[in-house]
Design an enzyme around this catalytic site. Structure first.
Site, PDB file in Angstrom:
ATOM      1  N   GLU A  76      38.383  41.837  35.951  1.00  0.00           N
ATOM      2  CA  GLU A  76      38.601  40.647  35.132  1.00  0.00           C
ATOM      3  C   GLU A  76      39.754  40.862  34.160  1.00  0.00           C
ATOM      4  O   GLU A  76      40.592  39.962  33.965  1.00  0.00           O
ATOM      5  CB  GLU A  76      37.308  40.289  34.389  1.00  0.00           C
ATOM      6  CG  GLU A  76      36.221  39.704  35.277  1.00  0.00           C
ATOM      7  CD  GLU A  76      35.556  40.697  36.230  1.00  0.00           C
ATOM      8  OE1 GLU A  76      34.885  40.235  37.163  1.00  0.00           O
ATOM      9  OE2 GLU A  76      35.710  41.931  36.061  1.00  0.00           O
TER      10      GLU A  76
ATOM     11  N   ASP B 273      56.195  31.292  35.716  1.00  0.00           N
ATOM     12  CA  ASP B 273      56.299  29.894  36.141  1.00  0.00           C
ATOM     13  C   ASP B 273      56.943  29.031  35.068  1.00  0.00           C
ATOM     14  O   ASP B 273      57.806  28.202  35.367  1.00  0.00           O
ATOM     15  CB  ASP B 273      54.910  29.352  36.482  1.00  0.00           C
ATOM     16  CG  ASP B 273      54.971  27.895  36.900  1.00  0.00           C
ATOM     17  OD1 ASP B 273      55.752  27.576  37.816  1.00  0.00           O
ATOM     18  OD2 ASP B 273      54.238  27.074  36.314  1.00  0.00           O
TER      19      ASP B 273
END
Length: 158
Positions: free
Chosen positions: A113, A127
């Site tokens: 995680e 991005d």
């Protein structure tokens, strides 16, 4: 050393943690995204057209940690009690350092995680900044430390 995600027939298998004790478990991971100095300045000054890229990357990393079992086939779905992402702009290295902390009381560790949180936060920065800098590079994603569980505490520093 026996592989824990392979059954006796050699097939992929989710580890049975039913009889493992519930303990406090923590993992810390880090990673870096390298970018041009001008891009890093835009990040620092909130000058990207898409807005505050650090704030968005933080939320993306938290969401990713919570979705880890949906992304990595043999991970257990976990009830995380804490996910924290910190970002450090390092202009001397033309990069952003991303650190995640994941915590729970459970029967299995949270290293995946923590790694997923860092990875998705870095991908989100990529991005959101790619229009300004196509040469960015994500690097150095690793677990720094883990605490709890049967195997005990571990640190990359020894």
């Amino acid at each position: 050393m026996a592989l824990t995600h392979i059954n006796q027939q050699g097939d992929a298998s989710m580890v049975d943690v039913t009889n493992k004790a519930v303990t406090s478990r923590t993992a810390i991971a880090e990673g870096y995204i390298y970018m041009q100095p001008d891009t890093l300045k835009l990040v620092e000054q909130h000058g990207m057209q898409k807005g505050d890229v650090i704030a968005v990357a933080r939320i993306a990393g938290i969401q990713a940690a919570k979705k880890c079992a949906d992304l990595i086939p043999l991970c257990h779905p976990l009830a995380l009690s804490k996910v924290q992402l910190d970002f450090e702009l390092q202009p001397e290295n033309s990069r952003v350092r991303i650190q995640s902390l994941c915590k729970l009381a459970g029967q299995t560790g949270v290293e995946m995680e923590a790694l997923t949180a860092v990875s998705v936060a870095a991908l989100t920065l990529f991005d959101m900044c790619k229009a300004a800098d196509k040469s960015m590079r994500i690097d150095g994603i690793r677990v720094l430390s883990k605490q709890g569980g049967k195997s005990g505490d571990w640190s990359a520093d020894g």
